[in-house]
Write a protein that holds these residues in place. Structure first.
Motif, PDB file in Angstrom:
ATOM      1  N   ASP A 243       0.831  -1.211   0.000  1.00 19.76           N
ATOM      2  CA  ASP A 243       0.000   0.000   0.000  1.00 19.76           C
ATOM      3  C   ASP A 243       0.861   1.255   0.000  1.00 19.76           C
ATOM      4  O   ASP A 243       0.535   2.252  -0.654  1.00 19.76           O
ATOM      5  CB  ASP A 243      -0.931   0.020   1.206  1.00 19.76           C
ATOM      6  CG  ASP A 243      -2.098  -0.944   1.055  1.00 19.76           C
ATOM      7  OD1 ASP A 243      -2.337  -1.408  -0.077  1.00 19.76           O
ATOM      8  OD2 ASP A 243      -2.767  -1.233   2.074  1.00 19.76           O
ATOM      9  N   ARG A 244       1.967   1.223   0.731  1.00 22.68           N
ATOM     10  CA  ARG A 244       2.830   2.409   0.790  1.00 22.68           C
ATOM     11  C   ARG A 244       3.630   2.569  -0.496  1.00 22.68           C
ATOM     12  O   ARG A 244       3.902   3.699  -0.916  1.00 22.68           O
ATOM     13  CB  ARG A 244       3.740   2.332   2.011  1.00 22.68           C
ATOM     14  CG  ARG A 244       2.962   2.518   3.325  1.00 22.68           C
ATOM     15  CD  ARG A 244       3.857   2.518   4.519  1.00 22.68           C
ATOM     16  NE  ARG A 244       3.102   2.758   5.738  1.00 22.68           N
ATOM     17  CZ  ARG A 244       3.126   1.961   6.799  1.00 22.68           C
ATOM     18  NH1 ARG A 244       3.879   0.864   6.793  1.00 22.68           N
ATOM     19  NH2 ARG A 244       2.410   2.250   7.863  1.00 22.68           N
ATOM     20  N   ILE A 245       4.010   1.475  -1.100  1.00 20.13           N
ATOM     21  CA  ILE A 245       4.658   1.577  -2.410  1.00 20.13           C
ATOM     22  C   ILE A 245       3.687   2.191  -3.414  1.00 20.13           C
ATOM     23  O   ILE A 245       4.075   3.036  -4.238  1.00 20.13           O
ATOM     24  CB  ILE A 245       5.161   0.199  -2.874  1.00 20.13           C
ATOM     25  CG1 ILE A 245       6.356  -0.234  -2.014  1.00 20.13           C
ATOM     26  CG2 ILE A 245       5.551   0.240  -4.354  1.00 20.13           C
ATOM     27  CD1 ILE A 245       6.859  -1.632  -2.316  1.00 20.13           C
ATOM     28  N   ALA A 246       2.426   1.795  -3.331  1.00 18.72           N
ATOM     29  CA  ALA A 246       1.412   2.395  -4.211  1.00 18.72           C
ATOM     30  C   ALA A 246       1.299   3.890  -3.940  1.00 18.72           C
ATOM     31  O   ALA A 246       1.132   4.689  -4.875  1.00 18.72           O
ATOM     32  CB  ALA A 246       0.065   1.703  -4.010  1.00 18.72           C
ATOM     33  N   TRP A 247       1.397   4.300  -2.667  1.00 20.15           N
ATOM     34  CA  TRP A 247       1.346   5.731  -2.324  1.00 20.15           C
ATOM     35  C   TRP A 247       2.549   6.460  -2.936  1.00 20.15           C
ATOM     36  O   TRP A 247       2.409   7.561  -3.483  1.00 20.15           O
ATOM     37  CB  TRP A 247       1.345   5.915  -0.811  1.00 20.15           C
ATOM     38  CG  TRP A 247       1.352   7.359  -0.385  1.00 20.15           C
ATOM     39  CD1 TRP A 247       0.280   8.151  -0.144  1.00 20.15           C
ATOM     40  CD2 TRP A 247       2.517   8.186  -0.170  1.00 20.15           C
ATOM     41  NE1 TRP A 247       0.689   9.416   0.204  1.00 20.15           N
ATOM     42  CE2 TRP A 247       2.047   9.471   0.195  1.00 20.15           C
ATOM     43  CE3 TRP A 247       3.883   7.966  -0.235  1.00 20.15           C
ATOM     44  CZ2 TRP A 247       2.909  10.524   0.489  1.00 20.15           C
ATOM     45  CZ3 TRP A 247       4.752   9.028   0.049  1.00 20.15           C
ATOM     46  CH2 TRP A 247       4.259  10.279   0.406  1.00 20.15           C
ATOM     47  N   ILE A 248       3.731   5.862  -2.837  1.00 21.42           N
ATOM     48  CA  ILE A 248       4.932   6.462  -3.417  1.00 21.42           C
ATOM     49  C   ILE A 248       4.744   6.667  -4.917  1.00 21.42           C
ATOM     50  O   ILE A 248       5.013   7.742  -5.466  1.00 21.42           O
ATOM     51  CB  ILE A 248       6.167   5.574  -3.144  1.00 21.42           C
ATOM     52  CG1 ILE A 248       6.543   5.629  -1.660  1.00 21.42           C
ATOM     53  CG2 ILE A 248       7.349   6.006  -4.014  1.00 21.42           C
ATOM     54  CD1 ILE A 248       7.580   4.585  -1.259  1.00 21.42           C
ATOM     55  N   GLU A 249       4.268   5.635  -5.593  1.00 18.55           N
ATOM     56  CA  GLU A 249       4.102   5.709  -7.041  1.00 18.55           C
ATOM     57  C   GLU A 249       3.036   6.738  -7.431  1.00 18.55           C
ATOM     58  O   GLU A 249       3.207   7.491  -8.393  1.00 18.55           O
ATOM     59  CB  GLU A 249       3.746   4.323  -7.575  1.00 18.55           C
ATOM     60  CG  GLU A 249       4.906   3.330  -7.427  1.00 18.55           C
ATOM     61  CD  GLU A 249       4.521   1.898  -7.737  1.00 18.55           C
ATOM     62  OE1 GLU A 249       5.422   1.050  -7.833  1.00 18.55           O
ATOM     63  OE2 GLU A 249       3.302   1.626  -7.879  1.00 18.55           O
ATOM     64  N   ASP A 250       1.954   6.800  -6.650  1.00 17.96           N
ATOM     65  CA  ASP A 250       0.901   7.771  -6.942  1.00 17.96           C
ATOM     66  C   ASP A 250       1.379   9.196  -6.676  1.00 17.96           C
ATOM     67  O   ASP A 250       1.110  10.115  -7.466  1.00 17.96           O
ATOM     68  CB  ASP A 250      -0.332   7.460  -6.097  1.00 17.96           C
ATOM     69  CG  ASP A 250      -1.470   8.442  -6.356  1.00 17.96           C
ATOM     70  OD1 ASP A 250      -1.988   8.473  -7.491  1.00 17.96           O
ATOM     71  OD2 ASP A 250      -1.832   9.201  -5.425  1.00 17.96           O
ATOM     72  N   LEU A 259       8.490   7.946 -12.286  1.00 14.67           N
ATOM     73  CA  LEU A 259       8.804   6.731 -11.535  1.00 14.67           C
ATOM     74  C   LEU A 259       8.053   5.562 -12.149  1.00 14.67           C
ATOM     75  O   LEU A 259       6.821   5.508 -12.126  1.00 14.67           O
ATOM     76  CB  LEU A 259       8.420   6.901 -10.066  1.00 14.67           C
ATOM     77  CG  LEU A 259       8.592   5.665  -9.174  1.00 14.67           C
ATOM     78  CD1 LEU A 259      10.048   5.211  -9.158  1.00 14.67           C
ATOM     79  CD2 LEU A 259       8.102   5.969  -7.751  1.00 14.67           C
ATOM     80  N   ALA A 260       8.796   4.611 -12.709  1.00 14.12           N
ATOM     81  CA  ALA A 260       8.176   3.454 -13.355  1.00 14.12           C
ATOM     82  C   ALA A 260       7.731   2.408 -12.350  1.00 14.12           C
ATOM     83  O   ALA A 260       6.908   1.560 -12.670  1.00 14.12           O
ATOM     84  CB  ALA A 260       9.157   2.838 -14.358  1.00 14.12           C
ATOM     85  N   GLY A 261       8.272   2.456 -11.134  1.00 17.27           N
ATOM     86  CA  GLY A 261       7.873   1.486 -10.121  1.00 17.27           C
ATOM     87  C   GLY A 261       8.932   1.326  -9.049  1.00 17.27           C
ATOM     88  O   GLY A 261      10.043   1.868  -9.154  1.00 17.27           O
ATOM     89  N   VAL A 262       8.570   0.585  -8.007  1.00 15.90           N
ATOM     90  CA  VAL A 262       9.486   0.279  -6.905  1.00 15.90           C
ATOM     91  C   VAL A 262       9.418  -1.219  -6.659  1.00 15.90           C
ATOM     92  O   VAL A 262       8.325  -1.782  -6.509  1.00 15.90           O
ATOM     93  CB  VAL A 262       9.098   1.021  -5.612  1.00 15.90           C
ATOM     94  CG1 VAL A 262      10.046   0.640  -4.474  1.00 15.90           C
ATOM     95  CG2 VAL A 262       9.091   2.526  -5.823  1.00 15.90           C
ATOM     96  N   ARG A 263      10.553  -1.873  -6.643  1.00 15.49           N
ATOM     97  CA  ARG A 263      10.581  -3.292  -6.297  1.00 15.49           C
ATOM     98  C   ARG A 263      11.555  -3.502  -5.147  1.00 15.49           C
ATOM     99  O   ARG A 263      12.559  -2.768  -5.015  1.00 15.49           O
ATOM    100  CB  ARG A 263      10.960  -4.150  -7.507  1.00 15.49           C
ATOM    101  CG  ARG A 263      12.399  -4.022  -7.983  1.00 15.49           C
ATOM    102  CD  ARG A 263      12.638  -4.883  -9.217  1.00 15.49           C
ATOM    103  NE  ARG A 263      14.041  -4.885  -9.631  1.00 15.49           N
ATOM    104  CZ  ARG A 263      14.923  -5.800  -9.241  1.00 15.49           C
ATOM    105  NH1 ARG A 263      14.546  -6.764  -8.414  1.00 15.49           N
ATOM    106  NH2 ARG A 263      16.175  -5.745  -9.662  1.00 15.49           N
TER     107      ARG A 263
END
Length: 339
Positions: A243-250, A259-263
């Motif tokens: 959920d927080r990775i989704a917040w970062i991306e949004d 930002l293409a994504g965080v893994r």
């Protein structure tokens, strides 16, 4: 990946990240003064060769190397080589610095006044006006007001903070920060609403006092500044939930950050993350020494090419030494747009 991948037809730069200085929500009473988020853009094979060279130079039997290996005096030459213009990181790494005390003041003033100029003014004027003991009391009260986890009466952090503000306001009427204290004293209702919301419901997705999430956004902004999309490979960290990775991306998308994504990756399995871990720990130590007034000019000068102008930093003298040369006179932060 070796630094790039293909997504939606565009070439994406992959950057590896790690942090140093996490103390949870205890930013004013923890073990560190500085939070550092470091990032490295190198092919995996190249990073692995650099890590092996560090091991060959230090020759420690430790299975996993950390920044403190490089910070030992007997390995000073290795540390200087790592950061030097001829070293493996120069031009391939970045570190985002957060001065924790300023972060607390900025977040408190943002909550109560929504005025970043007031935060910077209060931070710079507060300590010399109040003195060390009263300034520490104010920081501690602000930290308690903002932190999510609190045992006992839900109103206690609010009452404690405003008692502190009122005491300072009376003791230092006519001083430079007096006007800001007056405005803070009038913002009790906003503080009560904040505490009621976090005490009466589920924990917020993005805790106000956590510097990691906005730092990840700032790191992505740095590497994508030229318009090239960036994918962040980050060391596994409990705070980085889906959920927080989704917040970062949004958040990055809303700010125009490519930002293409965080893994998430395991540090010991990715040499790039190991190099980022070294840089984060080294940067935190050098920056903390500067804050404490006993920095080493040679090391600070070596770190300076890696720091960015978007640091969350309030102490002007230390930033004049730590900040990028072109930005040394300006340590304003754009934190408010990142959370």
């Amino acid at each position: 990946m070796n630094g790039t991948s293909v997504a939606d037809g565009a070439r994406v730069a992959e950057v590896a990240c790690d942090e140093s200085g996490s103390d949870g929500e205890n930013l004013t009473g923890g073990n560190t003064l500085v939070f550092a988020h470091a990032s490295v853009r190198l092919p995996v094979e190249t990073a692995a060769a650099h890590v092996q060279e560090i091991r060959d130079r230090i020759r420690s039997p430790a299975v996993e190397y950390k920044a403190n290996h490089l910070l030992r005096e007997k390995h000073r030459a290795v540390l200087e080589w790592l950061l030097s213009p001829d070293g493996p990181l120069h031009g391939h790494a970045h570190v985002h610095l957060v001065e924790k005390a300023f972060f607390v003041v900025d977040r408190a003033v943002d909550l109560l006044l929504d005025d970043p100029d007031a935060a910077l003014a209060l931070f710079r004027q507060g300590r010399p006006t109040f003195g060390d003991a009263e300034w520490r009391e104010f920081l501690t009260a602000a930290n308690r007001l903002l932190r999510v986890r609190h045992a006992g009466d839900a109103r206690a952090p609010v009452e404690d903070f405003f008692r502190t503000v009122d005491r300072l306001r009376r003791a230092h009427s006519g001083s430079e920060p007096a006007g800001i204290l007056e405005r803070l004293a009038a913002a009790r209702s906003r503080a009560l609403s904040y505490r009621a919301e976090i005490d009466g419901g589920p924990a917020p997705l993005v805790p106000v006092l956590n510097p990691l999430l906005p730092s990840v956004v700032r790191t992505a902004a740095h590497w994508s500044a030229g318009g090239r999309p960036v994918l962040l490979a980050h060391d596994r960290q409990n705070m980085l939930t889906p959920d927080r990775i989704a917040w970062i991306e949004d958040t990055a998308r809303r700010q125009g950050v490519a930002l293409a994504g965080v893994r998430l990756v395991v540090a010991r399995e990715d040499a790039r993350v190991q190099l980022a871990d070294f840089l984060a720990g080294i940067a935190r130590k050098i920056a903390s020494d500067e804050l404490n007034g006993h920095g080493e000019p040679a090391l600070t000068a070596l770190l300076r090419p890696y720091t960015g102008p978007r640091a969350v930093w309030g102490d002007e003298p230390s930033w004049a030494r730590l900040g990028p040369v072109a930005e040394a006179g300006d340590c304003r932060t754009e934190l408010n747009s990142a959370v």
